[in-house]
Structure formats: C-alpha cells, structure tokens
Design an enzyme around this catalytic site. Structure first.
Site, mmCIF file in Angstrom:
data_model
loop_
_atom_site.group_PDB
_atom_site.id
_atom_site.type_symbol
_atom_site.label_atom_id
_atom_site.label_comp_id
_atom_site.label_asym_id
_atom_site.label_seq_id
_atom_site.Cartn_x
_atom_site.Cartn_y
_atom_site.Cartn_z
ATOM 1 N N GLU A 159 0.818 -1.217 0.000
ATOM 2 C CA GLU A 159 0.000 0.000 0.000
ATOM 3 C C GLU A 159 0.853 1.269 0.000
ATOM 4 O OE1 GLU A 159 -2.940 -0.102 3.098
ATOM 5 O OE2 GLU A 159 -4.184 -1.481 1.984
ATOM 6 N N GLU A 315 -6.791 -7.721 -0.098
ATOM 7 C CA GLU A 315 -7.127 -7.548 1.317
ATOM 8 C C GLU A 315 -8.565 -7.074 1.424
ATOM 9 O OE1 GLU A 315 -4.902 -4.824 3.728
ATOM 10 O OE2 GLU A 315 -2.979 -5.455 2.916
HETATM 11 C C1 GAL Z 1 -4.170 -2.222 5.170
HETATM 12 C C2 GAL Z 1 -2.742 -2.736 5.326
HETATM 13 C C3 GAL Z 1 -2.692 -3.967 6.186
HETATM 14 C C4 GAL Z 1 -3.533 -3.793 7.411
HETATM 15 C C5 GAL Z 1 -4.939 -3.471 6.989
HETATM 16 C C6 GAL Z 1 -5.926 -3.347 8.120
HETATM 17 O O1 GAL Z 1 -4.177 -0.853 4.909
HETATM 18 O O2 GAL Z 1 -2.209 -3.045 4.070
HETATM 19 O O3 GAL Z 1 -1.350 -4.231 6.516
HETATM 20 O O4 GAL Z 1 -3.003 -2.782 8.200
HETATM 21 O O5 GAL Z 1 -4.936 -2.255 6.306
HETATM 22 O O6 GAL Z 1 -7.203 -2.985 7.649
#
Ligand code: GAL
Length: 700
Positions: A159, A315
């Site tokens: 990210e 994610e």
């Molecule tokens: C994203 C990040 C992850 C984790 C996640 C939690 O922004 O890539 O490592 O922190 O958020 O929602």
C-alpha cells in the site's frame, strides 16, 4: 522524471484456482501454531497467502546478516500443503537500524517535522539510501526464493502511500527540483508556468524552490499541483526500482503492488501500466449501508486499470477493522456478499487482512479469518464456508465484466480541484462528485468501468465525466471523436476550467470543450451552506420534475442548437440553462452545470441513458446489484442483495445458478445478503437485470 516502462508482456500469476486466503504473519506465532494454521487453512479452502510483508527486521536483524531459516520453513510448509505464496519483498517498512544509521531517510511532514520510527513506512520515497537498500533487499529475496515452486507472484512493498505519500524533506526538495527541471527545462519556463508575477513569486535560482511547506497564506496553485504530480511520480520511481530488480532476477514472475481502491494520492493509471496484475485492498465501511455502491466504483476502477483484465482482491476485512473511530462488525452474511461483489466485478481472488487475528500490537482488534476464538469464531465459520463455496465459481476465473458505460477518472483534475487552496467553493470535491455520478448509474442498473480522460472510449455507449477541471486539447479531441462516432458524453460542473499549468482557458470554462458542449460558463455560482436552489427538468408528463441543487450552480449560456433539458427555477439564475444536450455527429454531448441531489442525478441519467438507447431500471433499489462476467461462450450474471430485506430480480434468460447447481427461475428471489451466479449462453446484448414486484415469498 519517471521512466514509464510499459511492458507489453504480461506475466500470469502462478495459481490455478481463484485465490483465497489472506495476509499471513507467521513471525508473530510459534512454529507449533503454524501447523494448526495450515490445517485450518486447508479446511477453509485457502489457496494463497501473502507474506512476509513487514518482516524485514526479522529477516535482516543486523546490516548484512540474514536469518532466512524461519521463512524457508514456513514457505516449504505452505507449499507442501498446496497453498500458493504471494511473496512480499518485505520492503514495506525499514528496520530500526537502517533509520538509526541514516536518520536523513525519514519522511518530513508539511510543517517540516521529521516523522519518527515507531509505526511503519518510515521512509522518504526519494531517499537514495532507502532506494539503495530496497533494491538490495528485493534482490536478496528474489535470489533466495525466485525459483521456489510455491511462488505465485511478487508483492512489492505494501500500500504505497498509506501513511506517507508526500514528503517535504530536503532530499524531496532536491528531487522535486530535478523533476521540475525535466518538466520545464529552465527557470524561465518554470516562472512562466507557475505564473509567478502573482504575489511576487519569481525564482532566480533553482535552489530557492522548496517543497510546498506551510506558508503564511495560500501557496502558488501550480506549485501545489506540480508537487502532487511529482509525489506520485517519486513513488512510482520507487516501485520501478523494485520491478527492475525482479525483472532481472525472476523475469517470468508476475509483479504487483496492492492498491487502496480509489486513492487520491497516486495516479494508479501510471502504476498499473508497469505491473503485471492489479491488486486491491478494499474496506467498505460496515456502518454505511450503501458502502457497496462505493465499492462497485472502486472495483470498476480496478478492472479498468489494465483494460478489463481480471484483478485480485488482496485484502478485505472478515468483519470489523481497527483503524476507524468506531469499528462496526459485519452482519452475518455480509462477508459473503461483499466478497462475491468483488468477484462479480472482475476479481479472481478474495483475500483478507489477515489470516489469524493478532494477539498484540496495533491491529489486535482487527477482525481476521481466524478470530481470537479460533475455529469457533464466527469469522472462521463464515470465511470457511465462503472458501468452499468459491470453488463452485471456478468457471468465472479469467472472464471479463461487460459494461456499456464508463466514468472518466483523472488524477490531474482530482489533484487540481483539491490541492489548490483558492477555489470558488470547497464543496465541489472531485471524489464526492465522481461517487455521486456513479451512484446514479449503479442505481439505474449499470455496472460502470472507468477510463482515462483520453480514452479509449470505443467500447462504450455512454461516457460520463463527473469533473474535468484540468482539460487540454488531447482530452477534448478524444471526447469529440467519441461523440462524433455516436457516443453519448455527459460532463459535470467546473470542467474545462484550466490548462495543465493551472491557467484559466481563454474565454473561461469549459475551455477546449466549449464547441462540443455548445455552452459557455459566465460565472461559477456556488451556493451557501443551508440554501438549496432548484432546477425544472424536462417535462412533467415525461416523469421529470424538480431537482434540488445544493452547493454548486453556474451561470451558463447555451448556443442556439443546444437542447436545454433543465433550467434553473429559483434564485438569481432562474430561467437560465442548467442541464444541456447538444447533438453532434452521431452522438450527443451533455453538460450538467450543478451539483445535484441523488434523486436529481437519477432523473438526469435516466434521461441520458434512454437517449443513448440503453435500458434503465424503472423500479430501483440501491441494494440490488447485477453484474455480468463473460467469456466467449458464457455469461455469468452475479445477482447480489446488499441489504437485509429480500429482493426479487428478473433475468432476461434462464440459466444455472452455480452456487446451488439448480436451474434459476425467471425471477430470482434473494434473501437478505443473498446472492446467485447464473450461468447462461452468452447473449449478444449484455444481460440487463430489472427488479420486480414483491412475490408471495417476500410478502409472507
Ligand atoms: C491495510 C494494510 C494492512 C492492514 C490493513 C488493516 O491498509 O495493508 O497491513 O493494516 O490495512 O485494515
């Protein structure tokens, strides 16, 4: 300036299933737990995990001293279990020793304070020390694991820009100057571009140019805009450094970096061009019952960044996040329908942050696939059921979404209309405007692709431009050609205002779009908070009526050949055109001079879609979504109910519901958060799904 190395060759991710799984942090757990993890992953249908994203300090505890043992062991265990690895280059955050040795690589904020170690992403994207170390670590990872048979793809950094997307440090200032020299050649060029005679801003030496740190008053707007462009490019250079190493050591392995949906700070068109596959992290707000609408636009962007190719949802959250003020969990069934929504919109993956819920640290209250209660946790039960169900959707892998409507996403205009401090009103926000326009199309039943302001537009019947503050000749030419060939264009307020150096076009807005639209803006006419103006739209007998206008209107004048679809019906602008359409070539070009309420947007878009010969839903429900992915033979139509109340959808053709294996009736009834995926022979027209009246089942 960044070298864009668009690589024609696309490397495929090495996985022969829909990717299902999540971020995995084995270095937070004992090796005994790893065995349980792998057993439960297999039971839950996990096919891929992402690691070791934040583990550089564990892999190189001292400069040049590596500890690969633990990573070797877990990678082998995962591979033996048949789980593929999205292998991070581990460069998402620097080890403390690196920052201690080189404090100058730390990022600075806009007030000139250095950000300290203690969180993550503590680096300046322009820092030569950071770049050199990133290349070194990436090479070490690639040399160690590049030939591992479990490797599915490279996950570069994590990210980009999540915490630090802009840096105001002295190194960034030097880099900014080089970027400006490349862009403008000499100081005269820069002084001319930046309009320095206003407020005495003339530069007599490159060394006088700093990053735009906090100043006594509003900062030169072109400088601010250039700093946005520069900062996106600086991060892109950092990305390219890792890509170059990986291309050299592992030329056949796909590379990606995970995006953050519609993220303002980085121009994802440029980022997507240099990677093999688009991946996204999506966190729709569970407390917002319409967050799926925003998600649909985000996913439309993801599939469009590489011309419609499938992307991967890398994610998402199984339930609550932990970074909001109030982290509302997801109701039962929501994980499933939200995950299927991503697949509907072209994702070949459903992945979560993270596999096992943390016991300590900043994210211990963030939900995970395997919650604190372990196998008994609801999130495990629901994600396990989902993992097994996804196997039934294997036929959709590789297919593409069909859409006839595209929305222009233009980072330059996004930056221009938000970085600049002195504007007619702060109420007109690019992203909010884009989301409002998309929402109307979504509600009327159309999945929406996104496209650059210069196209290509040929796949589409309708192109919508919520805002194009910065417009130059190439954009104007591209939309003109689209319209002349029969396309229907609609352009939103405050478009065609300035050129790329932030100078107002001669004659004012809409600048280079003037002839195509057939209108001129005399004055922007923002509306004070709390007041609402009105537009009388079309004719009442055509189902039209009054549209409310909060926040923004414009005094416009239209050419004689322009069809005025709506006129202001209140205030000083009463009687003046508000929404116009001009026929041109085989198509039309419409202009909407105001920000409209959601219902108003629906009125305007229903009118436009009908004029373009596209179907619209008469009965509307923002929760009922339908999207079709297709290959040459088959249409896979995803029917999704994002609400808790049942909905009924009418299919144009019968087919088999892949989720149940049963024949789908003409009318498919979905319970709250229900879904169906109907496979039917590919139709010439994109299947258009309407809603129908409540049935006996619903009424019961
Ligand atoms: C994203 C990040 C992850 C984790 C996640 C939690 O922004 O890539 O490592 O922190 O958020 O929602």
């Amino acid at each position: 300036m960044t070298q864009h190395r668009d690589d024609e060759r696309i490397r495929e991710v090495r996985i022969d299933a829909l990717a299902y799984g999540g971020d995995y942090n084995p270095d937070q757990w004992s090796e005994e737990t790893w065995h349980e993890d792998i057993r439960l992953m297999k039971e839950a249908g996990v096919t891929m995990v992402s690691l070791p994203i934040f583990s550089w300090p564990q892999l190189e505890p001292e400069p040049g001293v590596y500890d690969w043992g633990w990573l070797d062991r877990i990678i082998d265990l995962l591979h033996e279990a048949g789980i593929r690895i999205d292998l991070a280059t581990a460069t998402a955050t620097p080890p403390s020793w690196l920052l201690r040795e080189h404090p100058e690589m730390g990022p600075w904020d806009s007030e000139g304070h250095r950000l300290e170690f203690g969180s993550r992403q503590t680096y300046c994207p322009s820092s030569p020390i950071w770049r050199e170390n990133v290349a070194r670590m990436t090479r070490a990872m690639a040399e160690r694991y590049g030939e591992h048979p479990g490797l599915a793809m490279w996950h570069i950094s994590n990210e980009y820009g999540d915490h630090v997307s802009r840096c105001w440090c002295p190194e960034s200032a030097r880099h900014f100057r080089r970027w400006l020299q490349h862009r403008y050649g000499d100081l005269d060029g820069l002084n001319e571009a930046w309009g320095v005679n206003v407020w005495g801003q003339r530069y007599t030496s490159w060394d006088h140019i700093e990053t735009p740190k906090k100043a006594p008053g509003p900062i030169n707007p072109t400088k601010l805009l250039d700093f946005e462009r520069f900062s996106s490019d600086a991060m892109l250079e950092l990305f390219q450094i890792e890509i170059d190493v990986l291309r050299e050591v592992t030329p056949d392995i796909a590379v990606t970096t995970n995006f953050m949906s519609m993220f303002r700070d980085l121009d994802y068109w440029d980022f997507a061009a240099v990677e093999d596959i688009v991946t996204d992290d999506a966190y729709p707000e569970p407390a917002d019952p319409t967050s799926h609408v925003g998600a649909a636009l985000n996913y439309g962007l993801m599939r469009s960044l590489k011309g419609g190719r499938p992307w991967l949802l890398l994610e998402s959250s199984a339930s609550a996040t932990s970074w909001r003020d109030i982290n509302v969990p997801k109701a039962p069934g929501k994980i499933r329908v939200e995950s299927l929504q991503a697949v509907a919109h072209g994702s070949d993956a459903v992945m979560f942050f993270q596999w096992r819920q943390a016991k300590y640290g900043q994210e211990k209250f963030h939900s995970s696939m395997l919650g604190h209660r372990g196998e008994r946790s609801r999130s495990y039960q629901e994600t396990k059921a989902l993992g097994l169900e996804l196997r039934k959707l294997e036929p959709v892998r590789g297919t593409r979404v069909r859409s006839r409507v595209a929305l222009v996403v233009d980072w330059d205009s996004w930056w221009g209309s938000s970085a600049v401090e002195s504007l007619p009103s702060q109420r007109l926000q690019w992203a909010q405007q884009a989301r409002a326009w998309h929402r109307a199309l979504h509600t009327l039943g159309h999945p929406v692709d996104t496209v650059r302001a210069t196209g290509p537009f040929d796949k589409y019947d309708v192109v919508v431009v919520p805002n194009l503050y910065i417009a130059e000749h190439p954009q104007a030419e591209a939309v003109r050609t689209f319209v002349e060939r029969g396309g229907h264009l609609i352009v939103g307020p405050f478009s065609g205002v300035v050129d790329a150096t932030e100078k107002v076009h001669d004659g004012g807005a809409p600048g280079p779009l003037r002839d195509l639209l057939g209108i001129e803006v005399d004055e922007q006419w923002p509306i004070a908070d709390g007041l609402v103006e009105r537009i009388a739209y079309g004719s009442a007998d055509a189902g039209h009526g009054t549209i409310d206008v909060p926040s923004w209107a414009e005094w416009i004048e239209a050419d004689a050949d322009v069809d005025v679809r709506g006129r202001y019906a209140s205030g000083v602008l009463e009687g003046l055109p508000a929404v116009t359409r001009r026929r041109s070539g085989a198509g039309s070009a419409s202009y909407v001079s105001a920000m409209l309420t959601p219902d108003g947007m629906i009125t305007v878009f229903a009118d436009l879609l009908r004029a373009a010969g596209l179907p619209v839903r008469d009965q509307i429900d923002v929760n009922a979504e339908a999207v079709t992915r297709s290959d040459d033979q088959t249409d896979y139509t995803f029917l999704l109910n994002h609400g808790a109340q049942p909905v009924a959808l009418r299919l144009p053709a019968s087919g088999i519901d892949l989720l149940t294996g049963a024949e789908a009736a003409d009318v498919v009834e979905l319970d709250g958060y229900g879904a169906a995926v109907v496979a039917s022979p590919r139709a010439a027209e994109i299947p258009f799904i309407t809603l129908t009246t409540p049935t006996a089942k619903e009424q019961a």
